[in-house]
Design a protein around this motif. Sequence first.
Motif, PDB file in Angstrom:
ATOM      1  N   MET A   1     -39.368  41.245  27.404  1.00 61.18           N
ATOM      2  CA  MET A   1     -40.212  42.168  26.647  1.00 61.18           C
ATOM      3  C   MET A   1     -40.028  41.942  25.157  1.00 61.18           C
ATOM      4  SD  MET A   1     -40.220  45.264  24.763  1.00 61.18           S
ATOM      5  CE  MET A   1     -38.770  46.206  25.212  1.00 61.18           C
ATOM      6  N   TYR A   2     -41.134  41.891  24.427  1.00 61.08           N
ATOM      7  CA  TYR A   2     -41.084  41.709  22.978  1.00 61.08           C
ATOM      8  C   TYR A   2     -42.088  42.650  22.342  1.00 61.08           C
ATOM      9  CZ  TYR A   2     -40.543  39.418  18.485  1.00 61.08           C
ATOM     10  OH  TYR A   2     -40.273  39.158  17.163  1.00 61.08           O
ATOM     11  N   GLU A   3     -41.617  43.493  21.441  1.00 60.33           N
ATOM     12  CA  GLU A   3     -42.507  44.462  20.821  1.00 60.33           C
ATOM     13  C   GLU A   3     -43.120  43.898  19.549  1.00 60.33           C
ATOM     14  OE1 GLU A   3     -40.536  48.151  20.188  1.00 60.33           O
ATOM     15  OE2 GLU A   3     -40.160  48.513  22.320  1.00 60.33           O
ATOM     16  N   TRP A   4     -44.411  44.175  19.366  1.00 60.10           N
ATOM     17  CA  TRP A   4     -45.125  43.785  18.152  1.00 60.10           C
ATOM     18  C   TRP A   4     -44.623  44.650  17.016  1.00 60.10           C
ATOM     19  CZ3 TRP A   4     -48.251  40.606  15.563  1.00 60.10           C
ATOM     20  CH2 TRP A   4     -49.057  41.088  14.537  1.00 60.10           C
ATOM     21  N   GLU A  50     -53.410  32.747  36.300  1.00 58.87           N
ATOM     22  CA  GLU A  50     -52.296  31.826  36.551  1.00 58.87           C
ATOM     23  C   GLU A  50     -51.038  32.481  35.997  1.00 58.87           C
ATOM     24  OE1 GLU A  50     -52.458  28.191  34.243  1.00 58.87           O
ATOM     25  OE2 GLU A  50     -53.817  29.134  32.806  1.00 58.87           O
ATOM     26  N   SER A  51     -49.889  32.041  36.462  1.00 54.17           N
ATOM     27  CA  SER A  51     -48.641  32.648  36.012  1.00 54.17           C
ATOM     28  C   SER A  51     -48.272  32.146  34.610  1.00 54.17           C
ATOM     29  CB  SER A  51     -47.508  32.320  36.985  1.00 54.17           C
ATOM     30  OG  SER A  51     -47.301  30.917  37.061  1.00 54.17           O
ATOM     31  N   GLY A  52     -47.527  32.963  33.893  1.00 56.89           N
ATOM     32  CA  GLY A  52     -47.105  32.580  32.548  1.00 56.89           C
ATOM     33  C   GLY A  52     -46.495  33.762  31.819  1.00 56.89           C
ATOM     34  N   TYR A  53     -46.275  33.585  30.532  1.00 61.55           N
ATOM     35  CA  TYR A  53     -45.708  34.640  29.697  1.00 61.55           C
ATOM     36  C   TYR A  53     -46.802  35.214  28.802  1.00 61.55           C
ATOM     37  CZ  TYR A  53     -41.037  33.350  31.217  1.00 61.55           C
ATOM     38  OH  TYR A  53     -39.922  33.118  31.985  1.00 61.55           O
ATOM     39  N   ILE A  54     -46.855  36.526  28.737  1.00 61.42           N
ATOM     40  CA  ILE A  54     -47.926  37.202  28.015  1.00 61.42           C
ATOM     41  C   ILE A  54     -47.574  37.411  26.544  1.00 61.42           C
ATOM     42  CG2 ILE A  54     -49.191  39.396  27.786  1.00 61.42           C
ATOM     43  CD1 ILE A  54     -50.098  37.593  30.087  1.00 61.42           C
ATOM     44  N   ALA A  55     -48.550  37.136  25.682  1.00 63.17           N
ATOM     45  CA  ALA A  55     -48.431  37.431  24.250  1.00 63.17           C
ATOM     46  C   ALA A  55     -49.811  37.801  23.732  1.00 63.17           C
ATOM     47  CB  ALA A  55     -47.876  36.232  23.481  1.00 63.17           C
ATOM     48  N   GLY A  56     -49.859  38.800  22.875  1.00 58.40           N
ATOM     49  CA  GLY A  56     -51.122  39.153  22.244  1.00 58.40           C
ATOM     50  C   GLY A  56     -51.760  40.446  22.701  1.00 58.40           C
ATOM     51  N   LEU A  57     -51.097  41.213  23.552  1.00 60.26           N
ATOM     52  CA  LEU A  57     -51.685  42.485  23.982  1.00 60.26           C
ATOM     53  C   LEU A  57     -51.934  43.436  22.805  1.00 60.26           C
ATOM     54  CD1 LEU A  57     -49.789  43.062  27.337  1.00 60.26           C
ATOM     55  CD2 LEU A  57     -52.271  42.979  27.071  1.00 60.26           C
ATOM     56  N   ASP A  81     -43.402  39.530  28.763  1.00 61.04           N
ATOM     57  CA  ASP A  81     -43.219  39.639  30.210  1.00 61.04           C
ATOM     58  C   ASP A  81     -43.758  38.394  30.914  1.00 61.04           C
ATOM     59  OD1 ASP A  81     -42.130  42.123  29.931  1.00 61.04           O
ATOM     60  OD2 ASP A  81     -43.848  43.228  30.750  1.00 61.04           O
ATOM     61  N   LYS A  82     -43.045  37.975  31.953  1.00 61.50           N
ATOM     62  CA  LYS A  82     -43.552  36.907  32.804  1.00 61.50           C
ATOM     63  C   LYS A  82     -44.421  37.543  33.877  1.00 61.50           C
ATOM     64  CE  LYS A  82     -42.276  32.933  35.637  1.00 61.50           C
ATOM     65  NZ  LYS A  82     -41.173  32.127  36.226  1.00 61.50           N
ATOM     66  N   VAL A  83     -45.629  37.013  34.077  1.00 57.33           N
ATOM     67  CA  VAL A  83     -46.548  37.593  35.056  1.00 57.33           C
ATOM     68  C   VAL A  83     -47.019  36.525  36.036  1.00 57.33           C
ATOM     69  CG1 VAL A  83     -47.339  39.416  33.498  1.00 57.33           C
ATOM     70  CG2 VAL A  83     -48.528  37.220  33.523  1.00 57.33           C
ATOM     71  N   ASP A  84     -47.338  36.965  37.228  1.00 56.16           N
ATOM     72  CA  ASP A  84     -47.850  36.070  38.257  1.00 56.16           C
ATOM     73  C   ASP A  84     -49.373  36.107  38.290  1.00 56.16           C
ATOM     74  OD1 ASP A  84     -45.271  35.359  39.153  1.00 56.16           O
ATOM     75  OD2 ASP A  84     -45.152  37.213  40.322  1.00 56.16           O
ATOM     76  N   LYS A  85     -49.954  35.113  38.897  1.00 56.09           N
ATOM     77  CA  LYS A  85     -51.406  35.050  39.052  1.00 56.09           C
ATOM     78  C   LYS A  85     -51.920  36.330  39.698  1.00 56.09           C
ATOM     79  CE  LYS A  85     -55.020  32.370  41.399  1.00 56.09           C
ATOM     80  NZ  LYS A  85     -55.289  31.187  42.264  1.00 56.09           N
ATOM     81  N   GLY A  86     -52.990  36.903  39.125  1.00 53.63           N
ATOM     82  CA  GLY A  86     -53.591  38.108  39.675  1.00 53.63           C
ATOM     83  C   GLY A  86     -53.104  39.394  39.045  1.00 53.63           C
ATOM     84  N   THR A 118     -45.825  30.764  26.546  1.00 54.45           N
ATOM     85  CA  THR A 118     -45.412  30.120  27.799  1.00 54.45           C
ATOM     86  C   THR A 118     -44.796  28.750  27.544  1.00 54.45           C
ATOM     87  OG1 THR A 118     -47.126  31.311  29.044  1.00 54.45           O
ATOM     88  CG2 THR A 118     -46.243  29.301  30.044  1.00 54.45           C
ATOM     89  N   LYS A 119     -45.400  27.980  26.653  1.00 52.86           N
ATOM     90  CA  LYS A 119     -44.837  26.667  26.332  1.00 52.86           C
ATOM     91  C   LYS A 119     -43.490  26.817  25.633  1.00 52.86           C
ATOM     92  CE  LYS A 119     -45.695  22.117  24.459  1.00 52.86           C
ATOM     93  NZ  LYS A 119     -46.709  21.109  24.115  1.00 52.86           N
ATOM     94  N   THR A 120     -43.410  27.761  24.706  1.00 52.63           N
ATOM     95  CA  THR A 120     -42.146  27.984  24.009  1.00 52.63           C
ATOM     96  C   THR A 120     -41.046  28.347  24.991  1.00 52.63           C
ATOM     97  OG1 THR A 120     -43.323  28.749  22.024  1.00 52.63           O
ATOM     98  CG2 THR A 120     -41.000  29.355  22.224  1.00 52.63           C
ATOM     99  N   ARG A 121     -41.364  29.210  25.947  1.00 54.07           N
ATOM    100  CA  ARG A 121     -40.362  29.621  26.935  1.00 54.07           C
ATOM    101  C   ARG A 121     -39.866  28.436  27.750  1.00 54.07           C
ATOM    102  NH1 ARG A 121     -36.687  33.264  27.450  1.00 54.07           N
ATOM    103  NH2 ARG A 121     -38.196  34.738  26.564  1.00 54.07           N
TER     104      ARG A 121
END
Length: 294
Positions: A1-4, A50-57, A81-86, A118-121
Amino acid sequence: MYEWTTGGYDVAVREQIRGWLAEDVGSGDVTTETTIPKESRSKAVIHVKESGYIAGLPIAKLVFEVVDPSLVFEAKVQDGDKVDKGTIIAVVEGSTHSLLIGERLALNLMQRLSGIATKTRSFVDALEGLPVRLVDTRKTTPGHRMLEKYAVRVGGGANHRFGLYDAVMIKDNHIKGAGGITAAVEASRRIIPHTMKIEVETESLQQVDEAIACGADIIMLDNMTASMMKEAVAQIKARAPHVIVEASGGVSLETVHAIASCGVDVISVGGLTYSFQALDISLDLNAKKGGGPS
């Protein structure tokens, strides 16, 4: 988790969003205006394909706020957060017209920022257990640097200098123009405040020797072989242990661990922000209550 953390950035980002919306919407969304009643209201779900890490919410929320302050945006996950497809990552409710106007800009930004995170992670994971810092560069999309560097932090990386103004970084062309590393460092040291650091880019052991001798604060080892890098690190740590050693150039996911093992303090990777795969994210209107995207 990363807060803006806004740090006053919200004002600047809102202004950019207005410009991006003007580019996209122009005089109006003719498709929405001619096909959907103005009074129409909808609920939209934003989900990943697709799965990945979320940024920009938080940025997507700002987009919808700028389009229409009455829209209600609810994030279901958090940046980092890491999220799965769907996975449904957010729900937005309100005017259908407003939702469709903000849709593409919000998705474009989240897709790109999530791709960077996601790439950074993936690089951060490859460096797990090693005492080295992964940083970005100035190789960012014009107008998007603030957001792209934020996405790097979300992915677990750190930021290099933000622009040309916040650190002295003497590269090959500066060395040529100044007449050598020593001349460049001495000229800069006479002018900059004592609080500012000087970094010197080196491509050979001879240049490393000169950078040490003239008192560089940070020495970058650019495109060096592993054996040369190890020798350079040993030389710097023996003669100037306070100097920060940075490795750069030709860093890939396959080589980053070996580079870190040479003993450098920092690894800079331009590809974090210029060579990444955007995460596939979609918005669907009128999702069924309790279910997935309709």
